[in-house]
Every structure is written in C-alpha cells, then in structure tokens.
Design a protein around this motif. Structure first.
Motif, PDB file in Angstrom:
ATOM      1  N   VAL A  54       0.758  -1.157   0.000  1.00 26.71           N
ATOM      2  CA  VAL A  54       0.106  -0.134  -0.029  1.00 26.71           C
ATOM      3  C   VAL A  54       1.126   1.366   0.019  1.00 26.71           C
ATOM      4  N   LEU A  55       1.082   1.935  -0.951  1.00 27.92           N
ATOM      5  CA  LEU A  55       1.787   3.309  -1.173  1.00 27.92           C
ATOM      6  C   LEU A  55       0.986   4.291  -0.357  1.00 27.92           C
ATOM      7  N   VAL A  56       1.663   4.900   0.423  1.00 30.39           N
ATOM      8  CA  VAL A  56       0.809   6.105   1.393  1.00 30.39           C
ATOM      9  C   VAL A  56       1.688   7.328   1.000  1.00 30.39           C
ATOM     10  N   LEU A  57       0.791   8.222   0.114  1.00 31.25           N
ATOM     11  CA  LEU A  57       1.382   9.361  -0.344  1.00 31.25           C
ATOM     12  C   LEU A  57       1.267  10.523   0.821  1.00 31.25           C
ATOM     13  N   GLY A  58       2.003  11.328   0.886  1.00 30.60           N
ATOM     14  CA  GLY A  58       1.916  12.390   1.913  1.00 30.60           C
ATOM     15  C   GLY A  58       2.312  11.843   3.562  1.00 30.60           C
ATOM     16  N   ALA A  59       2.984  10.659   3.447  1.00 29.50           N
ATOM     17  CA  ALA A  59       3.651  10.000   4.657  1.00 29.50           C
ATOM     18  C   ALA A  59       3.985  10.619   5.689  1.00 29.50           C
ATOM     19  N   THR A  60       4.313  11.825   5.566  1.00 29.31           N
ATOM     20  CA  THR A  60       4.997  12.757   6.794  1.00 29.31           C
ATOM     21  C   THR A  60       3.928  13.582   7.311  1.00 29.31           C
ATOM     22  N   GLY A  61       2.795  13.826   6.553  1.00 26.76           N
ATOM     23  CA  GLY A  61       1.636  14.534   6.968  1.00 26.76           C
ATOM     24  C   GLY A  61       0.698  13.948   8.099  1.00 26.76           C
ATOM     25  N   LYS A  62      -0.215  14.927   8.342  1.00 27.55           N
ATOM     26  CA  LYS A  62      -1.038  14.428   9.513  1.00 27.55           C
ATOM     27  C   LYS A  62      -2.001  13.169   9.233  1.00 27.55           C
ATOM     28  N   THR A  63      -2.397  12.956   8.177  1.00 30.42           N
ATOM     29  CA  THR A  63      -3.110  11.771   7.907  1.00 30.42           C
ATOM     30  C   THR A  63      -2.331  10.534   7.399  1.00 30.42           C
ATOM     31  N   GLY A  64      -1.296  10.827   6.543  1.00 24.95           N
ATOM     32  CA  GLY A  64      -0.193   9.783   6.002  1.00 24.95           C
ATOM     33  C   GLY A  64       0.223   9.286   6.900  1.00 24.95           C
ATOM     34  N   ARG A  65       1.022   9.890   7.972  1.00 25.36           N
ATOM     35  CA  ARG A  65       1.944   9.387   9.296  1.00 25.36           C
ATOM     36  C   ARG A  65       0.985   8.328   9.878  1.00 25.36           C
ATOM     37  N   ARG A  66      -0.181   8.681  10.351  1.00 21.68           N
ATOM     38  CA  ARG A  66      -1.152   7.824  10.995  1.00 21.68           C
ATOM     39  C   ARG A  66      -1.674   6.582  10.196  1.00 21.68           C
ATOM     40  N   VAL A  67      -1.843   6.836   8.917  1.00 17.80           N
ATOM     41  CA  VAL A  67      -2.370   5.629   7.964  1.00 17.80           C
ATOM     42  C   VAL A  67      -0.856   4.591   7.861  1.00 17.80           C
ATOM     43  N   THR A  68       0.225   5.345   7.888  1.00 19.60           N
ATOM     44  CA  THR A  68       1.319   4.389   7.801  1.00 19.60           C
ATOM     45  C   THR A  68       1.232   3.715   9.169  1.00 19.60           C
ATOM     46  N   GLY A  69       1.223   4.319  10.356  1.00 18.16           N
ATOM     47  CA  GLY A  69       1.119   3.340  11.708  1.00 18.16           C
ATOM     48  C   GLY A  69       0.419   2.340  11.736  1.00 18.16           C
ATOM     49  N   LEU A  70      -1.013   2.602  11.229  1.00 16.28           N
ATOM     50  CA  LEU A  70      -1.801   1.792  11.431  1.00 16.28           C
ATOM     51  C   LEU A  70      -1.628   0.386  10.449  1.00 16.28           C
ATOM     52  N   LEU A  71      -1.128   0.845   9.379  1.00 14.86           N
ATOM     53  CA  LEU A  71      -0.749  -0.301   8.250  1.00 14.86           C
ATOM     54  C   LEU A  71       0.323  -1.120   8.623  1.00 14.86           C
ATOM     55  N   GLY A  72       1.187  -0.575   9.216  1.00 16.13           N
ATOM     56  CA  GLY A  72       2.467  -1.331   9.832  1.00 16.13           C
ATOM     57  C   GLY A  72       3.280  -1.843   8.520  1.00 16.13           C
ATOM     58  N   PRO A  73       3.773  -2.896   8.415  1.00 17.70           N
ATOM     59  CA  PRO A  73       4.625  -3.363   7.246  1.00 17.70           C
ATOM     60  C   PRO A  73       3.950  -3.143   5.824  1.00 17.70           C
ATOM     61  N   VAL A  74       2.525  -3.473   6.164  1.00 18.99           N
ATOM     62  CA  VAL A  74       1.800  -3.230   4.598  1.00 18.99           C
ATOM     63  C   VAL A  74       2.128  -1.879   3.781  1.00 18.99           C
ATOM     64  N   ALA A  75       2.522  -0.906   4.726  1.00 15.43           N
ATOM     65  CA  ALA A  75       2.768   0.389   4.029  1.00 15.43           C
ATOM     66  C   ALA A  75       4.035   0.652   3.512  1.00 15.43           C
ATOM     67  N   ARG A  76       3.778   1.267   2.384  1.00 18.51           N
ATOM     68  CA  ARG A  76       4.909   1.840   1.765  1.00 18.51           C
ATOM     69  C   ARG A  76       5.002   3.528   1.914  1.00 18.51           C
ATOM     70  N   PRO A  77       5.545   4.060   3.087  1.00 28.67           N
ATOM     71  CA  PRO A  77       5.352   5.361   3.193  1.00 28.67           C
ATOM     72  C   PRO A  77       6.165   6.241   1.908  1.00 28.67           C
ATOM     73  N   ALA A  78       5.635   7.281   1.290  1.00 27.36           N
ATOM     74  CA  ALA A  78       6.265   8.055   0.481  1.00 27.36           C
ATOM     75  C   ALA A  78       6.160   9.534   0.703  1.00 27.36           C
TER      76      ALA A  78
END
Length: 267
Positions: free
Chosen positions: A13-37
């Motif tokens: 799961v590519l997470v755009l805006g991964a350092t932003g308010k929603t993106g970093r929280r989505v990344t944290g909830l997804l765990g290893p499934v996330a590809r923060p970008a």
C-alpha cells in the motif's frame, strides 16, 4: 477496527503524504503493509517530479492519495498507477467538494476500485497546523463568526482510510466524515484553555483581512482564498451538520474534541 487482510504483502500500500497529518497515521496503522512515500521518505515521491512516481508505485496494489494542489498532476498520476498494477485508490478529499471536483473525478474514472473520503476540518489544526502558532500566541483570528462546525480527529480519518484500503466493501463509496459535535471556535478555544491553563481568545475578522494574512504567511492566492471560503461557510452555518461516515465504516462514534485534547500536545 478490523484486522488488515493477511494476504496483503509488505509494502503493498503506497501512502502518499506519509509525513503529513493523515499519512503518518495511516502508515502507522498499516504497519509493514505500508510503503510510506514523501519528498523526505526512503521511498521518495514528489508531485513536482514525475520521475519519482513510477518507482514509488511499482509493486503496490493500493494507494492512499493525499492530492497535490494541481489536479492535472493527479490526473496524470492515476493512470500510471493503474498501469503499474494498482487496483484500489483511497482519496483524501474534503467536505463540500463539488460534484465535478477534478480530484475526485481522477480517481472515479480510473478503472480501479476507488473510495473518496470527505472529512470536515481537522481537530489537529489547533496543535499541528494552521491554528497552532496563533494558539501558542493566545489569539486565533478567523472569519468564522459564531458558526459551529463538527471538527474531526485525524485518527478517525486514518482508521477509515485503512479500512477502505485493506477490507472489502468500500469500493465505489464516498464517505462524509465528521466529529460527533458541532462547536464554535469560542467553545473549542475555551476547552483548550481549560486543559493548558493558557488563555486563548477568539477574534472574528473579515474575510479579506484573513486572506491577506495568509498571503503574508506565504500561502498561494488560490489556497488563501480556499481556506477563507471554507471558514466563511462555517460563519454562515453551512458547515454545522454532522456526518455518519465514521459510524458506517468503523461501527462506533467518532472521537470527541475532549478525546483529541487528551491525546494531543496540549495534554
């Protein structure tokens, strides 16, 4: 929230805006499934540099989309993502987006499964973004009058996004998301004051004055005008209604402003 589909691969799961308010929280909830970008992440993604798009999306099957300011860039990215194998798109939109919104149109016409999230103003704006510095200085001056609005906790947006990204049943859905209570700026700032012990007053200002202040802070004209318009909608009562998207997706009530304060930097 339901568990993430165990069949999903790490980094799928590519997470755009991964350092932003929603993106970093989505990344944290997804765990290893996330590809923060983001521009500063290990997976680099920059809307202004299309050469970064294809490497970021390669091998993913879903994308959490925090859109750029220019809808033409999103319209260019979405087909590339679908050609790369993406089958699901979750777009962070906003309450009040028009029916012909070009950002929403880009994902809805993609041929992939899509979900659109239309949240209200974020509670986290008071300690992480637009209102944070004014709160620290003891005065928030915006053109909202005594209108009320059901601000939403970003944590709820992230949970809804993850459900849409990882579970069945959300494709083709537009979720209107809000908090559980409509409050005025006066009420919200009083609650912040009660928690911090540092008085913060609310000052109602004219739209032109507020837009000019945003431009003075370096906001582009179109963003200054958009933010001002959204605040004026609060002033006129157009933004007072509650929405049920959080309840529909998560099966619970949204977090309250008190919940937010208890988990914020104000606590």
């Amino acid at each position: 929230m339901s568990a993430i589909n165990p069949s999903m691969a790490d980094g799928s799961v590519l997470v755009l805006g991964a350092t932003g308010k929603t993106g970093r929280r989505v990344t944290g909830l997804l765990g290893p499934v996330a590809r923060p970008a983001s521009r500063s992440s290990a997976t680099r993604f920059d809307w202004s540099e299309p050469a970064t798009w294809e490497p970021a999306v390669a091998g993913t099957t879903a994308v959490y989309v925090v859109p750029p300011e220019n809808p033409a860039l999103l319209a260019e990215f979405v087909p590339l993502a679908v050609r790369s194998g993406v089958t699901g798109l979750v777009l962070l939109s906003m309450r009040g987006a028009p029916d012909d919104d070009p950002f929403e149109a880009a994902v809805m016409s993609s041929g992939a499964g899509w979900t659109v999230l239309r949240p209200t103003w974020f509670m986290q704006n008071f300690d992480e973004d637009l209102f944070a510095e004014p709160v620290r200085h003891g005065e928030v001056a915006v053109p909202a009058g005594q209108g009320v609005h059901p601000f939403i906790d970003v944590a709820d947006i992230a949970e809804v996004a993850v459900a849409a990204l990882t579970r069945d049943g959300h494709a083709g859905q537009t979720y209107e998301l809000s908090g559980p209570e409509a409050l005025s700026f006066t009420e919200m700032l009083a609650r912040i004051t009660a928690v911090t012990g540092k008085p913060v007053r609310y000052t109602d200002v004219g739209p032109d004055e507020f837009a000019a202040s945003l431009r003075g802070l370096g906001y582009p004209d179109e963003i200054a005008d958009l933010v001002t318009m959204l605040l004026v909608r609060i002033r006129t009562g157009e933004e007072a209604h509650l929405s049920d998207g959080v309840q529909r997706v998560l099966g619970r009530e949204p977090r309250t402003f008190a919940d937010y304060l208890g988990s914020s930097s104000f606590a």
